[in-house]
Design an enzyme around this catalytic site. Structure first.
Site, PDB file in Angstrom:
ATOM      1  N   TYR A   1      -0.767  -1.105  -2.966  1.00  8.15           N
ATOM      2  CA  TYR A   1      -1.886  -0.173  -2.982  1.00  8.15           C
ATOM      3  C   TYR A   1      -1.855   0.710  -1.729  1.00  8.15           C
ATOM      4  CZ  TYR A   1      -6.682   1.568  -3.027  1.00  8.15           C
ATOM      5  OH  TYR A   1      -7.800   2.381  -3.009  1.00  8.15           O
TER       6      TYR A   1
ATOM      7  N   LYS B   1      -1.385   4.987  -0.921  1.00  7.89           N
ATOM      8  CA  LYS B   1      -2.364   5.768  -0.166  1.00  7.89           C
ATOM      9  C   LYS B   1      -1.754   6.315   1.131  1.00  7.89           C
ATOM     10  CE  LYS B   1      -5.703   5.190  -3.108  1.00  7.89           C
ATOM     11  NZ  LYS B   1      -6.159   6.319  -3.946  1.00  7.89           N
TER      12      LYS B   1
ATOM     13  N   SER C   1      -8.552   8.573  -0.828  1.00  8.82           N
ATOM     14  CA  SER C   1      -7.666   7.548  -0.302  1.00  8.82           C
ATOM     15  C   SER C   1      -8.474   6.266  -0.126  1.00  8.82           C
ATOM     16  CB  SER C   1      -7.033   8.031   1.009  1.00  8.82           C
ATOM     17  OG  SER C   1      -6.158   7.065   1.540  1.00  8.82           O
TER      18      SER C   1
END
Length: 297
Positions: free
Chosen positions: A167, A171, A153
């Protein structure tokens, strides 16, 4: 048709290759964290199936470690190929001891700037691909009664900031899935480790690893510094990928492997600050939060 549960309890076929040490399946193994973890696993005496888009990029490493580095072609956004690769590894070695979901890239753009295609492509790479690989290996790990899933992650999987919403969203999703998985899989002897690095010298911020959405003038003040700063940081990040890989192996070897492992001073500081801020906000609004149940009769 047999389901996964039946497959997990069925005896494994005799392996066609012998493995030294543990068997690792690592995605994105030819660069960055994937490469560092591959080298650390080899140094520990283990065997690595290195899953990359271009297996020829690992020719030198495979030649240096014959029979212990096996490059395979894999695009983690291809579910059919995921199934085939896991089946191949089980056929070869009879087991997968550690899965490392590492393949990924960066994306910079304000939420309004990010297109649906960009967001879906990133979700395929960072979430749906790792989820599919994890599901594919779990029946075999359950049959073994052991195994580990390492989800790469980011500190951006705990908090977000301007320019990295897409993004971070991927994650955040991966971390939520992994938190549930850890509770579900522990009874089967399977560990789950979510790794949350800060800024490391992996190539993440440079070249083709970082993509940028088309900018809007309205977000120059908030996203502009990130858009310029990330590429400028390439090669100057404080984090050492080799030390990160060593930390990951240390965490996996621990009797109590942590669910989350922050890596780097920047990640440790930023995550601690975020947790403190979240606690303060929860306390400030606790009365309102607790005031929404039906009145007791």
């Amino acid at each position: 048709m047999r389901d996964n549960a039946c497959a997990a309890t069925a005896p494994a076929a005799a392996p066609t290759r012998s493995a030294t040490g543990k068997v690792w399946l690592i995605t994105g193994a030819n660069s960055g964290f994937g490469q560092a973890i591959t080298r650390a696993a080899l140094a520990a005496g283990d065997t690595v199936v290195a899953a990359v888009r271009r297996p020829e990029s690992l020719d030198d490493l495979a030649a240096a470690h014959p029979d212990r580095v096996v490059p395979v072609a894999l695009d983690v956004t291809d579910p059919t190929r995921i199934t085939a690769v896991v089946a191949e590894v089980i056929l070869w070695y009879g087991r997968i001891d550690v899965l490392v979901n590492n393949a990924g890239r960066g994306q910079v753009g304000a939420v309004e700037e990010t297109t649906d295609r960009e967001l879906r492509d990133l979700m395929d790479l960072h979430f749906f691909g790792p989820a599919a690989l994890t599901r594919a290996v779990l029946p075999h790990m359950r049959r073994q009664g052991s195994g580990a899933v390492v989800q790469m992650s980011s500190m951006g999987g705990r908090f977000s900031f301007p320019g990295v919403g897409a993004y971070s969203a991927t994650k955040f999703a991966l971390e939520g899935l992994s938190e549930a998985l850890a509770l579900e899989a522990a009874q089967h002897g399977i560990k789950v480790l979510v790794v949350e690095p800060g800024a490391f010298r992996t190539g993440f911020a440079g070249g083709g690893a970082l993509r940028q959405s088309a900018p809007l003038d309205a977000y120059e003040e908030t996203v502009g510094p990130v858009r310029a700063g990330l590429p400028d940081s390439d090669g100057k990040q404080p984090g050492d990928p080799e030390k990160a890989a060593a930390a990951i192996l240390t965490a996996l070897a621990a009797e109590q492997t942590p669910l989350r492992l922050a890596l780097g001073n920047d990640a440790a500081d930023a995550i601690a600050a975020q947790l403190k801020s979240a606690g303060e906000e929860a306390a400030a609004w606790e009365a309102v939060s607790r005031g929404t149940d039906f009145d007791k009769e």
